[in-house]
Every structure is written in structure tokens, then in C-alpha cells.
Scaffold this active site. Structure first.
Site, PDB file in Angstrom:
ATOM      1  N   ASN A  28       0.855  -1.198   0.000  1.00  0.00           N
ATOM      2  CA  ASN A  28       0.000   0.000   0.000  1.00  0.00           C
ATOM      3  C   ASN A  28       0.893   1.252   0.000  1.00  0.00           C
ATOM      4  O   ASN A  28       0.781   2.124   0.857  1.00  0.00           O
ATOM      5  CB  ASN A  28      -0.960   0.002   1.201  1.00  0.00           C
ATOM      6  CG  ASN A  28      -2.025   1.095   1.048  1.00  0.00           C
ATOM      7  OD1 ASN A  28      -2.279   1.869   1.946  1.00  0.00           O
ATOM      8  ND2 ASN A  28      -2.619   1.166  -0.106  1.00  0.00           N
ATOM      9  N   HIS A  30       2.950   4.603  -0.522  1.00  0.00           N
ATOM     10  CA  HIS A  30       2.685   6.024  -0.742  1.00  0.00           C
ATOM     11  C   HIS A  30       4.032   6.718  -0.990  1.00  0.00           C
ATOM     12  O   HIS A  30       5.088   6.056  -1.028  1.00  0.00           O
ATOM     13  CB  HIS A  30       1.936   6.628   0.451  1.00  0.00           C
ATOM     14  CG  HIS A  30       2.559   6.322   1.776  1.00  0.00           C
ATOM     15  ND1 HIS A  30       3.778   6.819   2.168  1.00  0.00           N
ATOM     16  CD2 HIS A  30       2.132   5.544   2.808  1.00  0.00           C
ATOM     17  CE1 HIS A  30       4.072   6.392   3.366  1.00  0.00           C
ATOM     18  NE2 HIS A  30       3.100   5.588   3.789  1.00  0.00           N
ATOM     19  N   GLY A  32       5.934   8.326   0.815  1.00  0.00           N
ATOM     20  CA  GLY A  32       6.942   8.090   1.857  1.00  0.00           C
ATOM     21  C   GLY A  32       7.757   6.845   1.546  1.00  0.00           C
ATOM     22  O   GLY A  32       8.991   6.851   1.639  1.00  0.00           O
ATOM     23  N   HIS A  33       7.081   5.755   1.158  1.00  0.00           N
ATOM     24  CA  HIS A  33       7.801   4.532   0.797  1.00  0.00           C
ATOM     25  C   HIS A  33       8.686   4.768  -0.434  1.00  0.00           C
ATOM     26  O   HIS A  33       9.802   4.247  -0.518  1.00  0.00           O
ATOM     27  CB  HIS A  33       6.821   3.406   0.439  1.00  0.00           C
ATOM     28  CG  HIS A  33       5.953   2.943   1.567  1.00  0.00           C
ATOM     29  ND1 HIS A  33       4.604   3.193   1.616  1.00  0.00           N
ATOM     30  CD2 HIS A  33       6.249   2.219   2.667  1.00  0.00           C
ATOM     31  CE1 HIS A  33       4.106   2.645   2.717  1.00  0.00           C
ATOM     32  NE2 HIS A  33       5.074   2.050   3.368  1.00  0.00           N
ATOM     33  N   LYS A 150       9.417   8.186  10.346  1.00  0.00           N
ATOM     34  CA  LYS A 150       8.005   8.224  10.773  1.00  0.00           C
ATOM     35  C   LYS A 150       7.750   7.190  11.869  1.00  0.00           C
ATOM     36  O   LYS A 150       7.016   7.434  12.817  1.00  0.00           O
ATOM     37  CB  LYS A 150       7.145   7.967   9.534  1.00  0.00           C
ATOM     38  CG  LYS A 150       5.763   7.426   9.763  1.00  0.00           C
ATOM     39  CD  LYS A 150       4.806   8.529  10.097  1.00  0.00           C
ATOM     40  CE  LYS A 150       3.350   8.119  10.076  1.00  0.00           C
ATOM     41  NZ  LYS A 150       3.036   6.826  10.598  1.00  0.00           N
ATOM     42  N   ASP A 151       8.357   6.007  11.729  1.00  0.00           N
ATOM     43  CA  ASP A 151       8.253   4.968  12.763  1.00  0.00           C
ATOM     44  C   ASP A 151       9.528   5.036  13.604  1.00  0.00           C
ATOM     45  O   ASP A 151      10.409   4.178  13.522  1.00  0.00           O
ATOM     46  CB  ASP A 151       8.073   3.596  12.101  1.00  0.00           C
ATOM     47  CG  ASP A 151       6.785   3.536  11.308  1.00  0.00           C
ATOM     48  OD1 ASP A 151       5.716   3.679  11.911  1.00  0.00           O
ATOM     49  OD2 ASP A 151       6.839   3.386  10.078  1.00  0.00           O
ATOM     50  N   SER A 187       0.058   4.662   5.386  1.00  0.00           N
ATOM     51  CA  SER A 187      -0.947   3.847   4.709  1.00  0.00           C
ATOM     52  C   SER A 187      -2.294   3.985   5.403  1.00  0.00           C
ATOM     53  O   SER A 187      -3.345   3.910   4.768  1.00  0.00           O
ATOM     54  CB  SER A 187      -0.530   2.378   4.716  1.00  0.00           C
ATOM     55  OG  SER A 187       0.667   2.239   3.984  1.00  0.00           O
TER      56      SER A 187
END
Ligand code: PAF
Length: 282
Positions: A28, A30, A32-33, A150-151, A187
Site C-alpha cells: 500500500n 505512498h 513516503g515509501h 516516521k516509525d 498507509s
């Protein structure tokens, strides 16, 4: 782009190739990935991605079954970003039998914040990341893997795991990608209704305000920390969120900051049925 499903096919493809630069994902994808993938393309000889929705890191009531699966769009985006090998294991490729051996992360790093609200989450993450690393980097003298800031806690846990197991893998952090209004790309943003999406920026605004208050407190921060966090949380809850945590922590330990520590502000909160997380270094 080669697409492989089994670990043996992955190793056959990667064997003659050079140093992998790896981006693990749950699909999924976006922007960012895609930014992580582009970073990997700059870093390594062989840009590799994985797509695997890892059952082990979801609690029974969480969104494992409904987690969005967007296979064709993901493949197109990865290929366009320069991914050379996509590892997309099926459940039986990674977990041919129940995964009874697990990687247990350091509780001082993993049992707080996300780990407090999602018990077992980081054991699930570490176990699958270790397994993916074994699949991708077997036989390689060196590799690199890219994780998003982000994580933030996940990045720290994975870094510590790599360090303690002396894995020959450089962990590279990539900055959080944000929408124009400041919402961190995720996501799970796709679960938000239009009204919730308009409101969702309040989480990053709350982090920014808490970060500014923490910096303004200066040396008095340890004494004022609980009050500042409580006020930030009350304000977000009053706007209709259910806040799990809004916390000012040491960037080095994720524990409550000591004088002189560099700071990060981390938050997780639910808007309707959607749980979002974000963080800011301040
Ligand atoms: O960040 C994610 O998408 C996942 O936690 C990861 C690292 C791919 C492990 O399943």
C-alpha cells in the site's frame, strides 16, 4: 524488476548481484515509501524491496485482515522508483510453520510508547525484519537497509537489534514525508473520512506545540514534563481524538529526558477508528 516469492528464488536472483540496499514494506505504498526506495537506489548496488503484511505484528483486534493490499499499483511504483528486485513472500514462504522462535527486543526500548499500547508489536517487527534480513543479505559481506523516521521507535529498535546481533547491515534513516498541511504520510491515512482527513493535521500540530513548550521549559523540563504532556493530551482529546500518548523523550534512549538530552516528541492517537502515529525531533 524481478519479482520473487520464495526465499530460495530470492537468493538465486541476488546471489550473483552486488550489495543489496533494502526497503522492507507492508505494501500500500505512498510517497513516503517511494522516498525510501529512492534513497536505497542512491545507496546500494542492488535496490531491493519487500512487500509482506506481517501477521505477527498485529494484535487480534487490529487491522491485519483489512490492511490495504494494492499489489499492482505497488509494483508499478517500485519499478518506476528503480527497484531491481521485489521480494513478495506469501504467508507460507516466510512462515511455513508457526514461528515459535522469536526475536525479543530490549524491553527498555520496546515496552514503552508503541510497545505499551501494542504489546508484542516489536517482537513481531523484529522477528520478521530479522527473517527478511536473513533472506535478503545471506552470503553478503555488507548491506544497507532504509527505514523511515516516521516509525521512530521501530527505527531505534531495529538499529539496536542490528547492533546487538552484529549484523553487517547499515541502517539508514530517511526523513518523514508529509502532505502539504503537515500530516505525516501513512498507509492508514486512507482509512480517514474527508472530515477526519481535514482534522488529522492536529496530531502534528500538537507535537509541534508540545515540542516548543518543552524547549521553552529549558532546565525545568524534567519537573514540568508531566504537566506539559497532560495539557497537550487534554487539548487533543478536547478536539475529538483519543490520545494514547504524547510524550517528550530523549532521542538517545526514548526514556524521560535528562538535562542536556536532545529531544524527540512522539505521539499516537485515534481519530474515529483510525490510529495515527507521528513524531518530531525538537
Ligand atoms: O514499517 C513497516 O512497514 C513494518 O513494520 C515492517 C518494517 C515492513 C515490518 O513488517
Amino acid at each position: 524488476m524481478h519479482i520473487v516469492h520464495s526465499i530460495s528464488d530470492l537468493r538465486a536472483v541476488l546471489g550473483p548481484l552486488g550489495r543489496p540496499a533494502f526497503v522492507p514494506t507492508m505494501g500500500n505504498l505512498h510517497d513516503g515509501h517511494i522516498a525510501l526506495m529512492r534513497r536505497a537506489v542512491q545507496l546500494g548496488e542492488v535496490p531491493v524491496a519487500s512487500i509482506f503484511v506481517n501477521r505477527l505484528q498485529f494484535l487480534p483486534h487490529e487491522d491485519f485482515d483489512s490492511y490495504p493490499r494494492t499489489w499492482e499499483a505497488d509494483c508499478e511504483r517500485l519499478a518506476a522508483a528503480g527497484c531491481q528486485v521485489l521480494f513478495a513472500p506469501r504467508e507460507h514462504d516466510l512462515y511455513p510453520e508457526p514461528q515459535t522462535f522469536k526475536v525479543q527486543p530490549d524491553p527498555l526500548l520496546a515496552d514503552l510508547l508503541e510497545g505499551q499500547f501494542r504489546p508484542g508489536f516489536f517482537t513481531g517487527v523484529c522477528t520478521v525484519v530479522m527473517k527478511l534480513f536473513c533472506a535478503v543479505f545471506a552470503g553478503k559481506a555488507q548491506g544497507v537497509a532504509v527505514f523511515g523516521q516516521k516509525d521512530y521507535q521501530q527505527l531505534m529498535v531495529v538499529r539496536r537489534m542490528v547492533q546487538q546481533f552484529a549484523l553487517p547491515i547499515d541502517i539508514v534513516a530517511a526523513p518523514t514525508e508529509r502532505a502539504a498541511d503537515g500530516l505525516a504520510l501513512s498507509s492508514r491515512n486512507g482509512y480517514l473520512s474527508p472530515a477526519e482527513r481535514a482534522q488529522a493535521v492536529q496530531l502534528s500540530q500538537a507535537l509541534r506545540a508540545l515540542g516548543e513548550a518543552a524547549r521553552a521549559a529549558g532546565e525545568a523540563l524534567p519537573a514540568r514534563l508531566a504537566d506539559l504532556e497532560h495539557a497537550a493530551r487534554a487539548q487533543l482529546d478536547a478536539s475529538g481524538w483519543q490520545t494514547d500518548y504524547l510524550a517528550v523523550r530523549s532521542r538517545r534512549t526514548l526514556q524521560a529526558p535528562q538535562p542536556g538530552d536532545a529531544l524527540v516528541v512522539l505521539g499516537a492517537a485515534r481519530l474515529g477508528t483510525t490510529r495515527l502515529i507521528d513524531n518530531l525531533e525538537v
